[in-house]
Structure formats: structure tokens, C-alpha cells
Design an enzyme around this catalytic site. Structure first.
Site, PDB file in Angstrom:
ATOM      1  N   GLU A   1      -2.849  -6.932 -16.277  1.00  0.00           N
ATOM      2  CA  GLU A   1      -2.712  -8.869 -18.067  1.00  0.00           C
ATOM      3  C   GLU A   1      -2.190  -9.232 -16.975  1.00  0.00           C
ATOM      4  O   GLU A   1      -0.204  -8.473 -17.549  1.00  0.00           O
ATOM      5  CB  GLU A   1      -2.498  -7.629 -19.012  1.00  0.00           C
ATOM      6  CG  GLU A   1      -2.650  -8.695 -20.109  1.00  0.00           C
ATOM      7  CD  GLU A   1      -2.395  -8.488 -21.504  1.00  0.00           C
ATOM      8  OE1 GLU A   1      -1.832  -9.005 -22.553  1.00  0.00           O
ATOM      9  OE2 GLU A   1      -1.441  -7.586 -21.107  1.00  0.00           O
TER      10      GLU A   1
ATOM     11  N   HIS B   1       5.814 -10.365 -22.318  1.00  0.00           N
ATOM     12  CA  HIS B   1       5.987 -10.480 -20.700  1.00  0.00           C
ATOM     13  C   HIS B   1       7.445 -10.983 -20.212  1.00  0.00           C
ATOM     14  O   HIS B   1       8.219 -12.300 -20.561  1.00  0.00           O
ATOM     15  CB  HIS B   1       4.675 -11.247 -20.104  1.00  0.00           C
ATOM     16  CG  HIS B   1       3.489 -10.778 -20.027  1.00  0.00           C
ATOM     17  ND1 HIS B   1       2.323  -9.844 -19.781  1.00  0.00           N
ATOM     18  CD2 HIS B   1       2.730 -10.531 -21.577  1.00  0.00           C
ATOM     19  CE1 HIS B   1       1.692  -9.438 -19.984  1.00  0.00           C
ATOM     20  NE2 HIS B   1       1.666  -9.674 -21.278  1.00  0.00           N
TER      21      HIS B   1
ATOM     22  N   HIS C   1      -7.004 -11.314 -25.992  1.00  0.00           N
ATOM     23  CA  HIS C   1      -6.750 -10.686 -27.152  1.00  0.00           C
ATOM     24  C   HIS C   1      -6.996 -12.292 -27.953  1.00  0.00           C
ATOM     25  O   HIS C   1      -5.745 -13.151 -28.077  1.00  0.00           O
ATOM     26  CB  HIS C   1      -5.222 -10.277 -27.961  1.00  0.00           C
ATOM     27  CG  HIS C   1      -4.276 -10.545 -26.563  1.00  0.00           C
ATOM     28  ND1 HIS C   1      -3.749 -11.309 -26.663  1.00  0.00           N
ATOM     29  CD2 HIS C   1      -3.764  -9.906 -26.468  1.00  0.00           C
ATOM     30  CE1 HIS C   1      -3.242 -11.898 -25.723  1.00  0.00           C
ATOM     31  NE2 HIS C   1      -2.860 -10.370 -24.836  1.00  0.00           N
TER      32      HIS C   1
ATOM     33  N   ASP D   1      -5.040  -2.956 -27.529  1.00  0.00           N
ATOM     34  CA  ASP D   1      -3.700  -3.527 -26.664  1.00  0.00           C
ATOM     35  C   ASP D   1      -2.221  -2.240 -27.071  1.00  0.00           C
ATOM     36  O   ASP D   1      -1.587  -3.020 -27.446  1.00  0.00           O
ATOM     37  CB  ASP D   1      -2.932  -5.037 -27.344  1.00  0.00           C
ATOM     38  CG  ASP D   1      -2.324  -5.012 -26.168  1.00  0.00           C
ATOM     39  OD1 ASP D   1      -1.749  -5.282 -25.343  1.00  0.00           O
ATOM     40  OD2 ASP D   1      -1.415  -6.333 -27.459  1.00  0.00           O
TER      41      ASP D   1
END
Length: 384
Positions: free
Chosen positions: A129, A141, A214, A272
Site C-alpha cells: 500500500e 502514510h 478502501h 485494513d
């Protein structure tokens, strides 16, 4: 001389065959494969008192059992994550690496290659990801490690010893040519963490992207003159969409909306999940901050959602009990749809010739037991 295996016979009080639920079904398993399904159970069959359904397949699993793949990218971590999620019906998964530096990506790839070589139960491949995402939509992130796609990352993604590789990219930060190259290498390209306009998104789909990571979360939304990522995910019949059905990431009304648009055939459950699934973890170090758990909600101190504490059986319950999704559809969204997305032809359904990956659920859809290739790997009350 080859030793013949001995078949195992089960009697399921309820059995979901992908289309409907039958009563009193006999399931025969031999060599990890389903060899017969009939309605003629015998007194000596092993009883499965509950609903037997195909094992759940999760394409986005960051962690579980108290560990996070990024922080400990090793075979032992992969095994612990899988064991934790098996308690909740997951029989196959893609361990997921969140955006990180090249060294961690390489370590993760080596761990996955080892798992694939050893035929680690339930490990289908890996999901990267990032790191080729959009800074404005980065979520948790790290901005420091988000970067363009270079030959170094391409070499990792295109390795042929990692099982099924899935990569989430922001289409404004990779080219259609790069997407096409990844697809040619057998990589599944999913779009996410993106602020792209509709034209950019459609070019990525034309180039071979087949997934949305998602849906609704970390992507450009839908407005009158700017359809954005969301409109493409809802409308384009070529793509599959993952959705985090924890009632925190996506409002239940929006979950019902996407179900109406995509149907279970193109909509799949993802967790997730972070390290918190299957573990008593309240606080988890993350970069220079921490992930805090309050109930079932995981956030950074500033309130940013930071993955989930969701498991697959809870997601099925949420969809069916609270979002008016028929049980048949919710079960398929956890099994046959992700199997089709991953082109995994031997899992996702309980049919003769398929691998014997199945889950036993009680009336409330809580997991009582979990089998991978006919071997029970988790049961009610099991401790890690």
C-alpha cells in the site's frame, strides 16, 4: 510407494454454497480438497453445528496478534498475523506493507517469499500500500517516504516468488505506462490514497488498474462537476472496490449506497487491520507518534483514522445486521468476491475440487472454528 490419504466427513447443520443456505449437508475432504458435497449425512460424520461457509479472504491486513508487518517484516510476524485473523474466520490474506523505505520493502518481500516457498497456510501474496501515493491524501502514510515509482520498487513488485502481488498507487503519481508494465508482470494494481481527477483515474483503469483501495477513504470525493475517484469506483464495472465496514471509516448509509451500485460481485470486505486484532493492545508506536485505541476506533493523537481493529466476521455482522445487506451477499463479499479479484480459482467457494478453506459461524455470525486446506487452525476460545 505413495501413502493414500484418509477422507474426513463432516455434517454441517447449515451450509452456504455461494448461492443459498442448505440444511444437513455432508462435506467430504481428502488431501485438503473438497471431494464431495451431498445431503446424505451419516451418524459417524463429525458434526459442525452452525453455518459452514467459505473461508474469508482479506486483501488488506497490516497487522494482528500484537504485531505490525512494517515494524517486524519477518516470517514469524506473518505467521502471527495469520493466526490472529484465523480466530475471526480469515483463511487467506495478503499481508500489507504500508508506505516505507526501500530496505523495509525488500525485507517484507523476502519474508513473503519465504512464506510462499514454505507454503505457509493462508498466505496468498503481498499488498504494497504505497509508497507511490498522494501526499494530500496520505492518511497515516509518512510524507517522508512517499515517492515516485522507480526501477528499484518496480523490481520488487515484479518478483515472481511473492505469490499474488497487489500494489496501491495514486494514479496522479504513476503513469499509465507504469501501470501497464505492472499489470504485464502479473501485479494487481489498485487505486487509492489519491486526489486525482476523473480523467486521470479513467486512464489508470484503461491501463489495467482493477481495484479501489478502501473506497471513500483517502480519495477525491464526488461533487457536481468533479466526479473524482469516488465516482469512478462506484460507476465503472471493470473495477472491484474494497470497503472497511467497521461503521467508523464509512457511514452505514454510504455502505448501502456502494452495495446498491456495485453489488456483491464487485464489492469486497477488507479490514485494513492493525496489530490490535486478536490482541489486547491500546497504544501502538507509529513513526514519531502513536496509534491510540478507543473502543474499536484507532486514531493518531490528532484524530486521523489509523487503520482499524476490524476483523472479517465482525464486518460480515455489521453489513448484515446494521446495513441491510443480505447474508448471502455479505458472505460472498468476504469470500468469492476477493477470490475473483485475486484470480484465485481454488478458493472463495465451497465446491467439489476447491481447497477446503471454510469457517463455522454461530447464529450471531461469530466464528466458532476455521479450517485451511481441511486442517482446523482456530477454534472458539483459542489463545494465541
Amino acid at each position: 510407494m505413495t501413502q493414500e490419504s484418509t477422507p474426513t466427513y463432516y455434517q454441517a447443520s447449515q451450509f452456504f454454497d455461494g448461492q443459498g443456505i442448505q440444511d444437513n449437508v455432508r462435506l467430504t475432504i481428502d488431501g485438503g480438497v473438497i471431494t464431495a458435497i451431498d445431503t446424505n449425512p451419516q451418524p459417524t460424520d463429525l458434526p459442525l453445528n452452525g453455518l459452514v461457509t467459505a473461508g474469508f479472504i482479506d486483501t488488506q491486513v497490516n497487522g494482528g496478534g500484537g504485531v505490525l508487518f512494517n515494524q517486524q517484516p519477518s516470517l514469524a510476524t506473518i505467521q502471527k498475523i495469520r493466526q490472529a485473523h484465523s480466530l475471526f474466520g480469515t483463511t487467506a490474506m495478503l499481508p500489507t506493507l504500508i508506505t516505507d523505505n526501500l530496505e523495509i520493502m525488500q525485507q517484507a518481500a523476502e519474508a513473503i517469499a519465504e512464506a510462499i516457498e514454505q507454503q505457509e497456510p493462508g498466505i496468498l501474496g503481498v499488498h504494497f500500500e504505497g509508497p507511490h501515493l498522494s501526499v494530500p491524501k496520505r492518511g497515516i502514510h509518512s510524507e517522508k517516504t512517499i515517492r515516485p515509482l522507480s526501477d528499484d520498487e518496480m523490481q520488487i513488485f515484479c518478483r515472481q516468488d511473492l505469490g499474488q502481488v497487489m500494489v496501491t498507487v495514486a494514479p496522479e503519481n504513476v503513469t499509465p505506462q507504469q501501470i501497464a508494465k505492472l499489470v504485464d508482470c502479473g501485479v494487481i494494481v489498485s487505486l487509492g490514497h489519491s486526489n486525482a481527477d476523473i480523467e486521470t483515474v479513467l486512464k489508470a483503469i484503461d491501463a489495467g488498474a482493477t481495484g479501489f483501495t478502501h473506497l471513500f477513504n483517502a480519495m477525491s470525493g464526488l461533487t457536481a462537476r468533479n466526479p473524482g475517484m469516488l465516482a469512478a469506483g462506484l460507476h465503472d464495472e471493470r473495477v472491484f472496490c474494497g470497503i472497511i465496514a467497521d461503521e467508523l471509516h464509512v457511514h452505514p448509509y454510504n455502505c448501502r449506497l456502494v452495495f446498491q451500485c456495485k453489488g456483491w460481485q464487485r464489492l469486497m470486505i477488507v479490514t485494513d487491520a492493525m496489530a490490535h486484532v486478536g490482541a489486547d493492545v491500546d497504544s501502538l508506536p507509529w513513526l514519531d507518534t502513536e496509534i491510540i485505541r478507543q473502543g474499536n476506533k484507532l486514531t493518531l493523537p490528532d484524530g486521523t483514522l489509523a487503520g482499524s481493529a476490524l476483523d472479517m466476521s465482525s464486518a460480515v455482522r455489521n453489513l448484515h445486521h446494521n446495513m441491510d445487506v443480505p447474508l448471502v451477499s455479505a458472505l460472498n463479499m468476504a469470500s468469492s468476491t476477493p477470490a475473483e479479484f485475486l484470480a484465485c480459482s481454488n478458493r472463495g467457494k465451497l465446491e467439489v475440487g476447491m481447497q477446503a478453506d471454510f469457517v463455522l459461524l454461530n447464529e450471531q455470525l461469530h466464528t466458532l472454528g476455521c479450517w485451511i486446506a481441511g486442517v482446523q487452525v482456530a477454534r472458539e476460545g483459542a489463545q494465541l
